[in-house]
Design a protein around this motif. Structure first.
Motif, mmCIF file in Angstrom:
data_model
loop_
_atom_site.group_PDB
_atom_site.id
_atom_site.type_symbol
_atom_site.label_atom_id
_atom_site.label_comp_id
_atom_site.label_asym_id
_atom_site.label_seq_id
_atom_site.Cartn_x
_atom_site.Cartn_y
_atom_site.Cartn_z
ATOM 1 N N ILE A 335 0.826 -1.202 0.000
ATOM 2 C CA ILE A 335 0.000 0.000 0.000
ATOM 3 C C ILE A 335 0.863 1.257 0.000
ATOM 4 C CG2 ILE A 335 -0.219 0.055 2.519
ATOM 5 C CD1 ILE A 335 -2.900 1.016 -0.096
ATOM 6 N N GLN A 336 2.038 1.183 0.659
ATOM 7 C CA GLN A 336 2.913 2.357 0.689
ATOM 8 C C GLN A 336 3.392 2.714 -0.717
ATOM 9 O OE1 GLN A 336 3.301 -0.361 2.518
ATOM 10 N NE2 GLN A 336 3.068 0.268 4.669
ATOM 11 N N GLN A 337 3.714 1.708 -1.518
ATOM 12 C CA GLN A 337 4.178 1.978 -2.870
ATOM 13 C C GLN A 337 3.037 2.399 -3.777
ATOM 14 O OE1 GLN A 337 6.548 -1.151 -4.562
ATOM 15 N NE2 GLN A 337 7.165 0.058 -6.320
ATOM 16 N N ALA A 338 1.872 1.771 -3.596
ATOM 17 C CA ALA A 338 0.716 2.140 -4.406
ATOM 18 C C ALA A 338 0.284 3.579 -4.128
ATOM 19 C CB ALA A 338 -0.440 1.184 -4.143
ATOM 20 N N MET A 339 0.481 4.038 -2.894
ATOM 21 C CA MET A 339 0.078 5.387 -2.523
ATOM 22 C C MET A 339 1.182 6.411 -2.749
ATOM 23 S SD MET A 339 -3.075 5.452 -1.576
ATOM 24 C CE MET A 339 -3.220 6.956 -0.588
ATOM 25 N N ASP A 340 2.315 5.976 -3.296
ATOM 26 C CA ASP A 340 3.410 6.893 -3.579
ATOM 27 C C ASP A 340 3.144 7.611 -4.903
ATOM 28 O OD1 ASP A 340 6.208 7.658 -4.683
ATOM 29 O OD2 ASP A 340 6.585 7.178 -2.578
ATOM 30 N N GLU A 341 3.499 8.884 -4.961
ATOM 31 C CA GLU A 341 3.262 9.671 -6.173
ATOM 32 C C GLU A 341 4.007 9.125 -7.385
ATOM 33 O OE1 GLU A 341 1.270 12.295 -6.793
ATOM 34 O OE2 GLU A 341 0.409 12.192 -4.781
ATOM 35 N N SER A 342 5.049 8.331 -7.148
ATOM 36 C CA SER A 342 5.819 7.790 -8.264
ATOM 37 C C SER A 342 5.111 6.657 -8.986
ATOM 38 C CB SER A 342 7.178 7.291 -7.763
ATOM 39 O OG SER A 342 7.019 6.171 -6.900
ATOM 40 N N THR A 343 4.104 6.077 -8.370
ATOM 41 C CA THR A 343 3.379 4.962 -8.990
ATOM 42 C C THR A 343 2.245 5.520 -9.848
ATOM 43 O OG1 THR A 343 3.893 3.551 -7.094
ATOM 44 C CG2 THR A 343 2.152 2.812 -8.566
ATOM 45 N N LEU A 344 2.255 5.143 -11.112
ATOM 46 C CA LEU A 344 1.321 5.713 -12.080
ATOM 47 C C LEU A 344 0.364 4.681 -12.652
ATOM 48 C CD1 LEU A 344 3.744 7.922 -14.250
ATOM 49 C CD2 LEU A 344 2.555 8.558 -12.134
ATOM 50 N N LEU A 345 -0.759 5.186 -13.114
ATOM 51 C CA LEU A 345 -1.638 4.443 -14.014
ATOM 52 C C LEU A 345 -1.309 4.969 -15.406
ATOM 53 C CD1 LEU A 345 -4.946 4.603 -11.957
ATOM 54 C CD2 LEU A 345 -3.506 2.609 -12.325
ATOM 55 N N ALA A 346 -0.449 4.254 -16.119
ATOM 56 C CA ALA A 346 0.071 4.737 -17.400
ATOM 57 C C ALA A 346 -0.990 4.627 -18.485
ATOM 58 C CB ALA A 346 1.313 3.960 -17.792
ATOM 59 N N ILE A 347 -1.149 5.725 -19.263
ATOM 60 C CA ILE A 347 -2.119 5.749 -20.360
ATOM 61 C C ILE A 347 -1.484 6.219 -21.661
ATOM 62 C CG2 ILE A 347 -4.137 6.041 -18.889
ATOM 63 C CD1 ILE A 347 -4.006 9.033 -19.404
ATOM 64 N N GLY A 348 -0.189 6.565 -21.622
ATOM 65 C CA GLY A 348 0.488 7.028 -22.824
ATOM 66 C C GLY A 348 1.920 6.551 -22.887
ATOM 67 N N MET A 349 2.457 6.484 -24.101
ATOM 68 C CA MET A 349 3.806 5.958 -24.312
ATOM 69 C C MET A 349 4.415 6.630 -25.541
ATOM 70 S SD MET A 349 4.708 1.924 -24.757
ATOM 71 C CE MET A 349 6.390 1.304 -24.859
ATOM 72 N N ASN A 350 5.506 7.352 -25.320
ATOM 73 C CA ASN A 350 6.207 8.021 -26.419
ATOM 74 C C ASN A 350 5.274 8.902 -27.255
ATOM 75 O OD1 ASN A 350 8.701 6.921 -25.706
ATOM 76 N ND2 ASN A 350 8.398 5.103 -26.978
ATOM 77 N N ASP A 351 4.524 9.747 -26.559
ATOM 78 C CA ASP A 351 3.619 10.737 -27.166
ATOM 79 C C ASP A 351 2.394 10.120 -27.828
ATOM 80 O OD1 ASP A 351 5.302 12.941 -26.480
ATOM 81 O OD2 ASP A 351 6.578 12.466 -28.200
ATOM 82 N N ARG A 352 2.225 8.822 -27.695
ATOM 83 C CA ARG A 352 1.066 8.146 -28.276
ATOM 84 C C ARG A 352 0.163 7.596 -27.167
ATOM 85 N NH1 ARG A 352 0.810 9.407 -33.707
ATOM 86 N NH2 ARG A 352 2.921 9.444 -34.560
ATOM 87 N N VAL A 353 -1.069 7.320 -27.536
ATOM 88 C CA VAL A 353 -1.938 6.554 -26.644
ATOM 89 C C VAL A 353 -1.252 5.220 -26.366
ATOM 90 C CG1 VAL A 353 -4.176 5.399 -26.457
ATOM 91 C CG2 VAL A 353 -4.021 7.684 -27.492
ATOM 92 N N LEU A 354 -1.402 4.692 -25.182
ATOM 93 C CA LEU A 354 -0.769 3.430 -24.821
ATOM 94 C C LEU A 354 -1.131 2.349 -25.833
ATOM 95 C CD1 LEU A 354 0.960 2.248 -22.461
ATOM 96 C CD2 LEU A 354 -1.193 1.446 -21.474
ATOM 97 N N PRO A 355 -0.155 1.738 -26.507
ATOM 98 C CA PRO A 355 -0.465 0.702 -27.500
ATOM 99 C C PRO A 355 -1.114 -0.520 -26.855
ATOM 100 C CG PRO A 355 1.773 1.533 -27.789
ATOM 101 C CD PRO A 355 1.278 2.050 -26.467
ATOM 102 N N ARG A 356 -1.837 -1.269 -27.667
ATOM 103 C CA ARG A 356 -2.510 -2.469 -27.165
ATOM 104 C C ARG A 356 -1.518 -3.458 -26.570
ATOM 105 N NH1 ARG A 356 -5.058 -3.860 -31.587
ATOM 106 N NH2 ARG A 356 -6.978 -2.791 -31.032
#
Length: 513
Positions: A335-356
């Motif tokens: 929970i400590q890592q999940a609540m850390d600001e460094s942990t992301l829900l990534a939705i993009g990659m290299n200026d593009r929408v996250l590839p499939r």
């Protein structure tokens, strides 16, 4: 010709008919999975931890491919076994060959339904059972009628006729397997890969590239050296999923439940409206070998996970957050890592929408951990009050999955005929600890020479290194590399295989005459 041989040939014809029919159904209705592939996925997931690890250690990522191939062949050949049931019950059927065949093939349908893995994008077990029942029984009817024809043929013709049936069955069965396993339904009807689209967000904090320092430009002229940022197409991919989930963003929901104040569901549009950050980060697979290529760097865009968890309200007894993927994969973070600001829900990659292939619509992006801790195709986050054992942890891999310090020689490849100065270069990585120094040795590790290191894109990326080496004697010379993390701790020389917590040891090449 012996009856059992005729029965085996007839059964093979029946299973080929089933395979072809199911491949056609799957092509026209992709939500109805191709049974051999569905069974292969079930086998991969059901394999005991020790058995799965044994084959992964020895075959690497070919383990899953061979499991798929074995399941496909077994599904086709199972008809020959079921044909023996037709021969055993033929005399009691009183000439009703079609009924005998249908009854003999009923177990194939039953087994398919019982082990059906219920993929997230596919129909449920009941719908799959209803769709596959007439096809499986129809294949049995064909097998029964084929056996009746072979049995009734003159002895001089039965052998030749059965041989022709077997060859045709194998040919058509193999073609059906190719059609079904190639997933032509998705090739024809699948939504375009979202990763082709440029990502546009209303609230995005951009990553700032570091200021270039003297010497950094030297890295741009080294052929064969890994680029600072890996393209989406070249970024490594390792999955336990046989086919990437094709998720409709309009229907997708991210559920947050468990020990929370209230259950939360986010749509894709709602997730994109949250404040997002951009950062450069390297990911490495825990199964990467010494000098292996299962490591890449990208510019990611993601929503800090605490923003989402705080909306749901995390309970005081929370211990971990369990992540569920559309394909069935699970893992967790403290929970400590999940609540850390460094942990992301990534939705993009290299200026593009996250590839499939990399997890559209959203994946976890944590720091300091191997790729297994970053589930793709995320559909759920559950807050729990006890440690959770994830998919690969159930198969004997480390729960902590902390990245070990590594270094790799990209250029030159092992070569002969070296007589003059030579550029030796590569990458080094230590997770969120960063890299402070890289050294190279050409005398078996007795002495070490510092290499030039490039300014990293961020503290979370690999660091490229470069040295100019001149052979001091004729003959073959081994070159070793080692790195120091940001805390000044040197990479261990002790060789270890990837299982259970990542590979270790020095990468090396041999050059010279």
């Amino acid at each position: 010709m012996k009856p059992w041989r005729l029965a085996a040939a007839a059964g093979l014809v029946g299973s080929s008919v089933i395979t072809g029919a199911m491949a056609l159904v799957h092509t026209l209705a992709p939500s109805i999975p191709f049974p051999p592939l569905a069974l292969a996925q079930a086998v991969v997931r059901a394999a005991p931890g020790g058995l799965a690890t044994y084959f992964i250690e020895r075959l690497g990522h070919w383990a899953i491919r061979l499991a798929v191939l074995g399941t496909l062949v077994s599904f086709l050949v199972s008809g020959a076994v079921l044909g023996l049931i037709i021969a055993a019950t033929d005399e009691r059927s009183r000439g009703r060959a079609w009924a005998t065949g249908a009854a003999a093939f009923a177990p194939l349908w039953l087994v398919s339904v019982l082990v059906y893995p219920s993929p997230a994008e596919s129909v449920g077990r009941a719908a799959f059972a209803a769709a596959s029942l007439p096809i499986d029984l129809g294949g049995g009817v064909v097998a029964g009628l084929t056996f009746a024809r072979l049995s009734g043929a003159p002895a001089t013709q039965a052998s030749d006729l059965s041989r022709r049936y077997v060859l045709r069955a194998l040919w058509w069965g193999a073609l059906a397997v190719l059609v079904g396993s190639a997933d032509l339904g998705r090739l024809l009807y699948r939504r375009p890969d979202p990763g082709r689209q440029t990502l546009v967000l209303p609230d995005l904090t951009r990553a700032v590239r570091p200021t270039e320092v003297a010497g950094d430009r030297a890295f741009a002229s080294i052929p064969g050296l890994s680029p600072e940022v890996t393209s989406n197409a070249e970024f490594y991919v390792v999955d336990e999923e046989i086919i990437d989930p094709d998720i409709d963003p309009a229907a997708w929901r991210l559920a947050v439940d468990g020990l929370v104040t209230h259950r939360l569901e986010l749509t894709y549009d709602e997730l994109k409206r949250l404040p997002a950050v951009e950062r450069y980060q390297t990911l490495e697979c825990i199964s990467n070998t010494i000098g292996g290529d299962l490591i890449s760097t990208a510019k990611w865009v993601g929503v800090p996970m605490p923003l989402v968890l705080n909306r749901a309200g995390v309970g005081p007894s929370a211990v971990e957050v369990v992540f569920r993927a559309a394909g069935g994969y699970t893992d967790s973070l403290p929970i400590q890592q999940a609540m850390d600001e460094s942990t992301l829900l990534a939705i993009g990659m290299n200026d593009r929408v996250l590839p499939r292939a990399h997890g559209f619509p959203a994946r976890v992006l944590s720091v300091g951990t191997y790729g297994m801790k970053n589930p793709k195709w995320l559909i759920g986050m559950r807050v729990v009050d006890r440690p959770y054992t994830g998919y690969w942890e159930q198969r004997g891999w480390s729960k902590a999955a902390v990245v070990k310090t590594m270094s790799r020689i990209d250029v030159p490849r092992a070569r002969r005929g070296v007589s003059g100065p030579l550029d030796v270069a590569g990458v080094a990585f230590a997770g969120d600890r960063g890299i402070s120094r890289v050294e190279v040795s050409s005398d078996g590790g007795r002495t070490w020479t510092p290499a030039q290191v490039e300014t990293p894109l961020s503290p979370l990326t690999w660091r490229r290194w470069l040295t100019r080496w001149t052979p001091q004697r004729k003959g073959r010379t081994g070159i070793l590399v080692r790195a120091y993390d940001g805390r000044g701790v040197v990479q261990t020389p002790i060789h270890a295989a990837p299982h259970p917590d990542g590979a270790s040891g020095y990468d090396a090449i041999t050059v010279g005459t």
